[in-house]
Structure formats: structure tokens, C-alpha cells
Scaffold this motif. Sequence first.
Motif, short mmCIF file in Angstrom:
data_model
loop_
_atom_site.label_atom_id
_atom_site.label_comp_id
_atom_site.label_asym_id
_atom_site.label_seq_id
_atom_site.Cartn_x
_atom_site.Cartn_y
_atom_site.Cartn_z
N ALA A 54 -4.21 -25.47 -2.39
CA ALA A 54 -5.53 -25.33 -1.76
C ALA A 54 -6.21 -24.00 -2.11
O ALA A 54 -7.43 -23.95 -2.26
N THR A 55 -5.42 -22.93 -2.27
CA THR A 55 -6.01 -21.61 -2.53
C THR A 55 -5.73 -21.09 -3.93
O THR A 55 -6.35 -20.12 -4.36
N ALA A 85 0.01 -14.14 -7.76
CA ALA A 85 -1.30 -14.25 -8.39
C ALA A 85 -2.07 -15.39 -7.74
O ALA A 85 -1.50 -16.25 -7.06
N TYR A 86 -3.37 -15.37 -7.97
CA TYR A 86 -4.22 -16.52 -7.67
C TYR A 86 -4.58 -17.12 -9.01
O TYR A 86 -5.00 -16.40 -9.92
N ILE A 87 -4.41 -18.43 -9.14
CA ILE A 87 -4.55 -19.06 -10.44
C ILE A 87 -5.71 -20.04 -10.50
O ILE A 87 -6.12 -20.62 -9.50
N GLU A 88 -6.23 -20.19 -11.70
CA GLU A 88 -7.17 -21.25 -12.05
C GLU A 88 -6.98 -21.48 -13.54
O GLU A 88 -6.30 -20.69 -14.20
N LYS A 89 -7.55 -22.52 -14.09
CA LYS A 89 -7.38 -22.83 -15.50
C LYS A 89 -7.73 -21.59 -16.34
O LYS A 89 -8.78 -20.99 -16.16
N LEU A 90 -6.82 -21.21 -17.23
CA LEU A 90 -6.97 -20.10 -18.16
C LEU A 90 -7.09 -18.72 -17.50
O LEU A 90 -7.53 -17.77 -18.12
N THR A 96 0.00 -9.22 -8.64
CA THR A 96 0.81 -8.09 -8.17
C THR A 96 2.18 -8.20 -8.84
O THR A 96 2.62 -9.30 -9.19
N GLY A 97 2.84 -7.06 -9.00
CA GLY A 97 4.21 -7.06 -9.50
C GLY A 97 4.35 -6.98 -11.01
O GLY A 97 5.45 -7.12 -11.53
#
Length: 142
Positions: A54-55, A85-90, A96-97
Motif C-alpha cells: 500500500a505504501t 526504502a520506499y519503492i516504485e518502478k525504477l 536508509t542503511g
Amino acid sequence: MASSKARNNERAGAEIVYGAEACHRHSVNLLEELGFPEGVLPLKDLEECGRVRATGFVWMKQKGPYEHFFTGTNTRVSYATEVTAYIEKLKMKKMTGVKSKQMLIWVPITEMSIEDPASQKIYFKTPMGIGRSFPISAFQKE
């Protein structure tokens, strides 16, 4: 460090996998789905991987910190016990880390992206917004 309540909210509704084999499969599939080369996050001894669809929040926990030298970019990179991390395509953002050694100092990497897949370049950005790009081929599985 984020409070445990905030951390739990961030992870609410997560799909979590445990164990080295399942986590390795999960991380390889995730990188493939996002369009990144498999070798870009060479984490070792993964114990837990999670994803909140969802996020877009993801995390990968390994037994301990790990340093990797990328010969294709002549760069040493340090991975903390937990990488998030927060991910999206590409794109992976708010990472962090992950730190890269530049000259004599360790610089946090907060984003990596492939702006134009045709360019065959992957771009890494620091919290200051400064970044560098490298050929995607430098991160193919070694």
C-alpha cells in the motif's frame, strides 16, 4: 531512530518473509520487478524481508552490517544490518542503511533510480541531492 510505534505503523499490513533462501528470492524478485539489476543490493545472510504494498515501504534485515566493493564502479559500499526504502518502478527513495565511501568519508545514499532505461545508467543520490550515475552493467550479478 524512529519510535517503535511509528515503525510498527510503517510496517502495518506488511508481507514478511524469513530465512536466507526465502529472503534472497524475495529481494531478487523485488529488484527485478522494479527494473534494477540483481547485483545492486548484494546483501548477505538475509534473515527478514518485508514489503507494504500500500505504501511501497520495504526492508531487508541481514545478520550484521556488510561492506561490498563494486569493481565496475571502483566503489566501496556499506550496508547496515537493516536497509529500508520506499519503492516504485525504477526508483528506491528515502533509503536508509546504505553508505558509499567517497574519497575518505562515508556518504549516505538515500535514493537510487533509473531515470531513462535506454541510457543504461543507474543514478545514486545523497541527502544533499548530489548524485552520481554509473552504467547498469556495473551492477549485474558478479
